[in-house]
Design an enzyme around this catalytic site. Structure first.
Site, PDB file in Angstrom:
ATOM      1  N   ARG A 156       0.593  -9.327   9.604  1.00 41.68           N
ATOM      2  CA  ARG A 156       0.924  -8.172  10.450  1.00 41.68           C
ATOM      3  C   ARG A 156       1.845  -8.611  11.586  1.00 41.68           C
ATOM      4  NH1 ARG A 156      -1.022  -5.754  14.992  1.00 41.68           N
ATOM      5  NH2 ARG A 156      -1.535  -3.537  15.009  1.00 41.68           N
ATOM      6  N   ARG A 204      -7.937  -6.215  10.056  1.00 40.00           N
ATOM      7  CA  ARG A 204      -7.876  -7.153  11.181  1.00 40.00           C
ATOM      8  C   ARG A 204      -9.012  -8.165  11.262  1.00 40.00           C
ATOM      9  NH1 ARG A 204      -7.102  -2.297  15.204  1.00 40.00           N
ATOM     10  NH2 ARG A 204      -8.221  -1.445  13.418  1.00 40.00           N
ATOM     11  N   TYR A 221      -5.010  15.388  12.271  1.00 40.23           N
ATOM     12  CA  TYR A 221      -4.100  14.519  13.040  1.00 40.23           C
ATOM     13  C   TYR A 221      -2.780  15.242  13.328  1.00 40.23           C
ATOM     14  CZ  TYR A 221      -7.327  10.676  12.136  1.00 40.23           C
ATOM     15  OH  TYR A 221      -8.449   9.884  12.101  1.00 40.23           O
ATOM     16  N   ARG A 259     -11.003  -0.694   3.811  1.00 38.72           N
ATOM     17  CA  ARG A 259     -10.273  -1.490   4.802  1.00 38.72           C
ATOM     18  C   ARG A 259     -10.417  -2.987   4.545  1.00 38.72           C
ATOM     19  NH1 ARG A 259      -9.077   1.442   9.871  1.00 38.72           N
ATOM     20  NH2 ARG A 259      -8.321   3.393   9.036  1.00 38.72           N
ATOM     21  N   ASP A 269      -1.172   3.966   4.759  1.00 37.89           N
ATOM     22  CA  ASP A 269      -2.018   4.753   5.656  1.00 37.89           C
ATOM     23  C   ASP A 269      -1.917   6.222   5.291  1.00 37.89           C
ATOM     24  OD1 ASP A 269      -3.650   4.237   8.298  1.00 37.89           O
ATOM     25  OD2 ASP A 269      -2.650   6.165   8.514  1.00 37.89           O
TER      26      ASP A 269
HETATM   27  O1  CP3 Z   1      -8.720   0.332   2.901  1.00 39.05           O
HETATM   28  C1  CP3 Z   1      -7.685  -0.364   2.913  1.00 39.05           C
HETATM   29  O2  CP3 Z   1      -7.694  -1.594   3.083  1.00 39.05           O
HETATM   30  C2  CP3 Z   1      -6.344   0.291   2.571  1.00 39.05           C
HETATM   31  C3  CP3 Z   1      -5.530   0.666   3.649  1.00 39.05           C
HETATM   32  C4  CP3 Z   1      -5.932   1.823   4.543  1.00 39.05           C
HETATM   33  C5  CP3 Z   1      -5.623   1.845   5.924  1.00 39.05           C
HETATM   34  N1  CP3 Z   1      -5.942   3.077   6.415  1.00 39.05           N
HETATM   35  C6  CP3 Z   1      -5.014   0.744   6.666  1.00 39.05           C
HETATM   36  C7  CP3 Z   1      -5.107   0.732   8.141  1.00 39.05           C
HETATM   37  C8  CP3 Z   1      -6.528   3.054   4.232  1.00 39.05           C
HETATM   38  C9  CP3 Z   1      -7.117   3.530   2.925  1.00 39.05           C
HETATM   39  C10 CP3 Z   1      -6.513   3.827   5.434  1.00 39.05           C
HETATM   40  C11 CP3 Z   1      -7.013   5.216   5.493  1.00 39.05           C
HETATM   41  C12 CP3 Z   1      -7.033   5.916   6.783  1.00 39.05           C
HETATM   42  N2  CP3 Z   1      -6.140   5.826   7.801  1.00 39.05           N
HETATM   43  C13 CP3 Z   1      -7.987   6.892   7.126  1.00 39.05           C
HETATM   44  C14 CP3 Z   1      -9.083   7.381   6.225  1.00 39.05           C
HETATM   45  C15 CP3 Z   1     -10.219   6.420   6.123  1.00 39.05           C
HETATM   46  C16 CP3 Z   1     -11.016   6.220   7.358  1.00 39.05           C
HETATM   47  O3  CP3 Z   1     -11.015   5.069   7.858  1.00 39.05           O
HETATM   48  O4  CP3 Z   1     -11.659   7.173   7.814  1.00 39.05           O
HETATM   49  C17 CP3 Z   1      -7.681   7.352   8.406  1.00 39.05           C
HETATM   50  C18 CP3 Z   1      -8.457   8.399   9.189  1.00 39.05           C
HETATM   51  C19 CP3 Z   1      -6.494   6.679   8.823  1.00 39.05           C
HETATM   52  C20 CP3 Z   1      -5.730   6.885  10.093  1.00 39.05           C
HETATM   53  C21 CP3 Z   1      -5.710   5.661  10.901  1.00 39.05           C
HETATM   54  N3  CP3 Z   1      -5.020   4.522  10.572  1.00 39.05           N
HETATM   55  C22 CP3 Z   1      -6.363   5.439  12.127  1.00 39.05           C
HETATM   56  C23 CP3 Z   1      -7.254   6.446  12.843  1.00 39.05           C
HETATM   57  C24 CP3 Z   1      -6.050   4.144  12.520  1.00 39.05           C
HETATM   58  C25 CP3 Z   1      -6.407   3.479  13.814  1.00 39.05           C
HETATM   59  C26 CP3 Z   1      -7.808   3.013  13.818  1.00 39.05           C
HETATM   60  C27 CP3 Z   1      -7.888   1.530  13.586  1.00 39.05           C
HETATM   61  O5  CP3 Z   1      -8.702   1.102  12.764  1.00 39.05           O
HETATM   62  O6  CP3 Z   1      -7.119   0.818  14.274  1.00 39.05           O
HETATM   63  C28 CP3 Z   1      -5.246   3.570  11.511  1.00 39.05           C
HETATM   64  C29 CP3 Z   1      -4.708   2.203  11.498  1.00 39.05           C
HETATM   65  C30 CP3 Z   1      -4.971   1.368  10.277  1.00 39.05           C
HETATM   66  N4  CP3 Z   1      -4.872   1.790   8.974  1.00 39.05           N
HETATM   67  C31 CP3 Z   1      -5.277  -0.019  10.290  1.00 39.05           C
HETATM   68  C32 CP3 Z   1      -5.366  -0.412   8.946  1.00 39.05           C
HETATM   69  C33 CP3 Z   1      -5.611  -1.787   8.403  1.00 39.05           C
HETATM   70  C34 CP3 Z   1      -5.390  -0.881  11.519  1.00 39.05           C
HETATM   71  C35 CP3 Z   1      -4.014  -1.052  12.042  1.00 39.05           C
HETATM   72  C36 CP3 Z   1      -3.689  -2.433  12.577  1.00 39.05           C
HETATM   73  O7  CP3 Z   1      -3.537  -3.402  11.802  1.00 39.05           O
HETATM   74  O8  CP3 Z   1      -3.521  -2.496  13.800  1.00 39.05           O
END
Ligand code: CP3
Length: 345
Positions: A38, A29, A152, A25, A75
């Site tokens: 964003r 944010r 999910y 990540r 994602d």
């Molecule tokens: O790592 C990186 O920078 C690459 C991008 C990336 C994102 N999600 C961007 C993201 C990667 C590799 C993921 C993987 C992901 N997404 C997983 C597996 C890894 C882990 O964290 O366990 C999972 C379970 C998801 C599903 C997901 N996406 C959830 C549960 C959420 C909400 C939780 C949160 O952190 O807000 C997301 C949103 C998400 N994916 C964000 C980002 C940067 C935040 C969204 C935002 O900008 O509001």
């Protein structure tokens, strides 16, 4: 040239004087420049599907910190959307999806070969990145592992214990296994196109692997990852694969061989000292600083970073967090972690 990249050297089994580093990540944010882009995109999903802006946020942490790898910005839930499910994000709450729990709903999903129209912007992001990244930076593509994505799709949202997915697995094993098979097959097609577009390494995120118990772990975490890895390596000889079955605990031992992965990513639930003997003996490991140090910082961050670097110093290691960095983290603490890793022992 490519063989010089430090991440690729570690993935090939080389023990380097200081481990290469990137962060789960890393585009997120906690960075003001991410929040600005964003906002420009409108919302999270619009950012994922806007190739220029997705490439921009991928590059931001590379410019700021010079990480050794960048990970495609996308994602894991874009794949279920490409299979025909509805997906949206509730502000402050996380993902929401339409659900699949019956044979009829499973049959109504698209096939593995019909996902590419939806995912075309992701492939374009990869192409932009492979042109624009510095020559020393490795580009990692990724997907969710079938089990984690299925949790999910079955619940329609994130769940603390993956209860709905476990319940379907017990109540209707055939439908559950059908979802896993569809995801396994379509993940192979999705990742293969990422590699065709320029991804140099693939990472498979199995965030909820730890909740699979007994034989379920072998069947629904190890076996799909093994199939995906084998298919990708058959199509793209020499492609390095990182597997991240989060929460595997002592089941991390032996996973390089069981999955056929070049690297096993470790969460912070296992000690680096234990993993150095039990897991790193099988190949490269990645990890595993607890993300909370990116919030708290200070001498504890330095001590813990050094401890992990030292524990893994006798074998191939890529430094990373044990899970994604959180929005409340401080960008300065990230710099402190990088400086500590690069200063060496
Ligand atoms: O790592 C990186 O920078 C690459 C991008 C990336 C994102 N999600 C961007 C993201 C990667 C590799 C993921 C993987 C992901 N997404 C997983 C597996 C890894 C882990 O964290 O366990 C999972 C379970 C998801 C599903 C997901 N996406 C959830 C549960 C959420 C909400 C939780 C949160 O952190 O807000 C997301 C949103 C998400 N994916 C964000 C980002 C940067 C935040 C969204 C935002 O900008 O509001």
């Amino acid at each position: 040239m490519t063989a010089q990249k430090t991440i690729l050297r570690a993935l090939a089994g080389e023990t380097l004087p200081t481990p290469p580093i990137w962060m789960m990540r890393q585009a997120g944010r906690y960075l003001p420049e991410y929040r600005a882009t964003r906002a420009q995109a409108g919302d999270f999903l619009s950012l994922c599907y806007n190739s220029e802006l997705a490439a921009e946020v991928t590059l931001q942490p590379i410019r700021r910190y010079g990480f050794d790898a960048s990970i495609l910005f996308a994602d894991i839930l874009l794949l279920p959307q490409a299979l025909g499910m509805d997906l949206w994000f509730e502000t402050g709450e996380g993902p929401r999806l339409s659900t699949v729990t019956t044979p009829e709903q499973l049959a109504a999903l698209r096939s593995k070969d019909d996902i590419h129209d939806t995912l075309a912007p992701v492939y374009e992001t990869v192409r932009i990145l492979s042109r624009e990244l510095p020559s020393e930076t490795t580009l990692i593509g990724f997907a969710g592992a079938p089990w984690t994505v299925a949790t999910y799709m079955i619940a329609g949202r994130g769940t603390p214990d993956q209860g709905p997915a476990h319940a379907l697995k017990s109540a209707d094993r055939a439908t559950f296994a059908g979802i896993i098979d569809l995801l396994t097959d379509s993940t192979i097609e999705y990742l293969s196109k990422q590699v065709d577009s320029g991804a140099e390494v693939i990472k498979i995120f199995d965030s909820w692997a730890g909740s699979l118990l007994g034989d379920d772990f072998a069947q629904f975490a190890v076996e799909p990852a093994r199939r995906i890895t084998a298919a990708l390596k058959a199509r793209h000889p020499g492609l390095p694969v990182i597997a991240f079955p989060r929460g595997a605990g002592d089941r991390y031992a032996g996973l390089h061989d069981a999955i056929g992965a070049d690297c096993i990513a470790l969460d912070d639930g296992v000690s680096a000292e234990w993993a150095a003997s039990a897991v790193q003996s099988g190949g490269c490991v990645q990890g595993n600083l607890a993300s909370r140090y990116m919030v708290t910082g200070g001498q504890d961050l330095v001590d813990e970073t050094r401890r992990i670097v030292r524990a893994f110093s006798k074998g191939p290691h890529i430094f990373n967090l044990g899970h994604g960095i959180t929005p409340d983290a401080s960008p300065d603490n990230v710099q402190l972690m990088i400086d500590t890793v690069r200063e060496g022992l």
